[in-house]
Motif scaffolding. Structure first.
Motif, PDB file in Angstrom:
ATOM      1  N   ALA A 126       0.844  -1.202   0.000  1.00  0.00           N
ATOM      2  CA  ALA A 126       0.000   0.000   0.000  1.00  0.00           C
ATOM      3  C   ALA A 126       0.876   1.248   0.000  1.00  0.00           C
ATOM      4  O   ALA A 126       0.558   2.240  -0.674  1.00  0.00           O
ATOM      5  CB  ALA A 126      -0.923  -0.003   1.209  1.00  0.00           C
ATOM      6  N   TRP A 127       1.979   1.206   0.747  1.00  0.00           N
ATOM      7  CA  TRP A 127       2.919   2.335   0.758  1.00  0.00           C
ATOM      8  C   TRP A 127       3.539   2.536  -0.624  1.00  0.00           C
ATOM      9  O   TRP A 127       3.657   3.668  -1.101  1.00  0.00           O
ATOM     10  CB  TRP A 127       4.006   2.102   1.801  1.00  0.00           C
ATOM     11  N   VAL A 128       3.924   1.444  -1.281  1.00  0.00           N
ATOM     12  CA  VAL A 128       4.512   1.548  -2.627  1.00  0.00           C
ATOM     13  C   VAL A 128       3.516   2.176  -3.592  1.00  0.00           C
ATOM     14  O   VAL A 128       3.872   3.052  -4.389  1.00  0.00           O
ATOM     15  CB  VAL A 128       4.967   0.161  -3.134  1.00  0.00           C
ATOM     16  N   ARG A 129       2.251   1.749  -3.508  1.00  0.00           N
ATOM     17  CA  ARG A 129       1.232   2.338  -4.386  1.00  0.00           C
ATOM     18  C   ARG A 129       1.054   3.825  -4.099  1.00  0.00           C
ATOM     19  O   ARG A 129       0.896   4.634  -5.027  1.00  0.00           O
ATOM     20  CB  ARG A 129      -0.088   1.589  -4.225  1.00  0.00           C
ATOM     21  N   GLY A 159       1.027  -3.910  -8.120  1.00  0.00           N
ATOM     22  CA  GLY A 159       0.160  -3.646  -9.264  1.00  0.00           C
ATOM     23  C   GLY A 159       0.665  -2.568 -10.196  1.00  0.00           C
ATOM     24  O   GLY A 159      -0.080  -2.109 -11.059  1.00  0.00           O
ATOM     25  N   LEU A 160       1.930  -2.186 -10.076  1.00  0.00           N
ATOM     26  CA  LEU A 160       2.454  -1.093 -10.878  1.00  0.00           C
ATOM     27  C   LEU A 160       2.895  -1.510 -12.271  1.00  0.00           C
ATOM     28  O   LEU A 160       3.107  -0.651 -13.137  1.00  0.00           O
ATOM     29  CB  LEU A 160       3.647  -0.437 -10.170  1.00  0.00           C
ATOM     30  N   LEU A 161       3.065  -2.808 -12.497  1.00  0.00           N
ATOM     31  CA  LEU A 161       3.650  -3.268 -13.763  1.00  0.00           C
ATOM     32  C   LEU A 161       2.652  -3.975 -14.667  1.00  0.00           C
ATOM     33  O   LEU A 161       3.042  -4.547 -15.688  1.00  0.00           O
ATOM     34  CB  LEU A 161       4.841  -4.190 -13.479  1.00  0.00           C
ATOM     35  N   SER A 194       2.525   9.827  -5.662  1.00  0.00           N
ATOM     36  CA  SER A 194       3.145  11.107  -5.304  1.00  0.00           C
ATOM     37  C   SER A 194       4.536  11.309  -5.885  1.00  0.00           C
ATOM     38  O   SER A 194       5.083  12.410  -5.808  1.00  0.00           O
ATOM     39  CB  SER A 194       3.228  11.229  -3.777  1.00  0.00           C
ATOM     40  N   THR A 195       5.126  10.267  -6.462  1.00  0.00           N
ATOM     41  CA  THR A 195       6.494  10.314  -6.961  1.00  0.00           C
ATOM     42  C   THR A 195       6.489  10.256  -8.479  1.00  0.00           C
ATOM     43  O   THR A 195       5.871   9.362  -9.053  1.00  0.00           O
ATOM     44  CB  THR A 195       7.318   9.141  -6.386  1.00  0.00           C
ATOM     45  N   VAL A 216       8.476  -6.351  -6.214  1.00  0.00           N
ATOM     46  CA  VAL A 216       7.648  -5.571  -5.299  1.00  0.00           C
ATOM     47  C   VAL A 216       6.734  -4.649  -6.090  1.00  0.00           C
ATOM     48  O   VAL A 216       5.540  -4.523  -5.789  1.00  0.00           O
ATOM     49  CB  VAL A 216       8.520  -4.775  -4.307  1.00  0.00           C
ATOM     50  N   TYR A 217       7.276  -4.009  -7.108  1.00  0.00           N
ATOM     51  CA  TYR A 217       6.445  -3.154  -7.953  1.00  0.00           C
ATOM     52  C   TYR A 217       5.329  -3.964  -8.600  1.00  0.00           C
ATOM     53  O   TYR A 217       4.186  -3.499  -8.695  1.00  0.00           O
ATOM     54  CB  TYR A 217       7.296  -2.490  -9.025  1.00  0.00           C
ATOM     55  N   ALA A 218       5.650  -5.180  -9.048  1.00  0.00           N
ATOM     56  CA  ALA A 218       4.633  -6.039  -9.657  1.00  0.00           C
ATOM     57  C   ALA A 218       3.561  -6.409  -8.642  1.00  0.00           C
ATOM     58  O   ALA A 218       2.364  -6.370  -8.936  1.00  0.00           O
ATOM     59  CB  ALA A 218       5.283  -7.291 -10.235  1.00  0.00           C
TER      60      ALA A 218
END
Length: 201
Positions: free
Chosen positions: A99-102, A125-127, A107-108, A120-122
Motif C-alpha cells: 500500500a505504501w509503494v502504491r 500492481g504497478l507493472l 506522489s512520486t 515488489v512493484y509487480a
C-alpha cells in the motif's frame, strides 16, 4: 527535464529505499552515480537514503547501512530507487508495504527499481501490462506475481515513462546513468561516467 517538473523551486530529490536483505550493489551502485552527479551538477539534486522506520539495515551480504530518514520523514521525492535482493520476497507479500509503494507511485514522478525490486512493484500492481526487466533468475517469479507484465529478458533496463526497471545488480548502475541523462543531459551522464571511471566496454 524529461517530464520532471521542478520549476516550483523545490529541489530535485531522489530517495534510495533500503531494507534488510537488500543487495549491496543495488543500493550503493546507483547511489554512487547519483551522489557524484549531485555534487557536480548545477541542478544540485538531493540524494538520500531511507528505510521504513529509519533504523539501520543489514544488506544481503552483511553490509550495514544507517539511512538518512524513515519513510515518514523522507518527504516528497521526485525519484524513488527501489533495490532488489532477497529481502524483496517478504516485502512483496506485505500488504501494508505494498500500500505504501502504491501511495509512493501516486506522489512520486519516477519510480525506478533494480533487480528484484521489480517483484515488489509487480506485487503492488504497478507493472500490469507494462514492459519490465529484472534479474535473469527472477522472471518466473515475476510472471507468477503478475502474468500481464511484459518481460524483456535482454534489456539492461527498461524505461516505460514513469517507471524504470533494471536487470540484475550491476545493471542498476547503467540505469542510474540513464536517470542522469533523463534528469539533466547525456553530457552530464558522461561527466559522471568519466568522474567515477566507469568506462564503456
Amino acid at each position: 527535464m524529461n517530464g520532471l517538473d521542478v520549476t516550483t523551486g523545490n529541489p530535485l530529490r531522489i530517495g534510495v529505499f533500503v531494507f534488510d536483505g537488500a543487495e549491496e550493489l543495488d543500493v550503493v551502485g546507483p547511489y554512487e552515480v547519483l551522489a557524484w552527479w549531485a555534487e557536480h551538477s548545477e541542478l544540485r539534486p538531493q540524494v538520500v537514503t531511507f528505510s521504513a522506520d529509519g533504523a539501520g539495515v543489514r544488506c544481503a551480504k552483511g553490509l550495514r547501512i544507517v539511512p538518512d530518514y524513515s519513510a515518514d520523514e523522507v518527504g516528497t521525492l521526485h525519484v524513488l530507487v527501489y533495490p532488489g535482493g532477497r529481502g524483496t520476497r517478504s516485502l512483496a507479500k506485505d500488504p501494508r508495504h505494498l500500500a505504501w509503494v502504491r501511495a509512493m507511485a501516486v506522489s512520486t514522478t519516477l519510480m525506478a527499481s533494480v533487480c528484484t525490486g521489480a517483484l515488489v512493484y509487480a506485487a503492488a500492481g504497478l507493472l500490469a501490462g507494462r514492459p519490465v526487466t529484472t534479474h535473469r533468475s527472477a522472471f518466473a517469479e515475476l510472471e507468477a506475481i503478475d502474468p500481464s507484465a511484459l518481460p524483456d529478458t535482454e534489456a539492461r533496463f527498461v524505461d516505460d515513462g514513469d517507471i524504470i526497471t533494471s536487470a540484475g545488480v550491476s545493471a542498476g548502475i547503467d540505469m542510474a546513468f540513464h536517470l542522469v541523462e533523463r534528469l539533466e543531459s547525456p553530457a552530464a551522464a558522461g561527466a559522471v561516467r568519466y568522474g567515477i571511471q566507469y568506462d564503456r566496454t
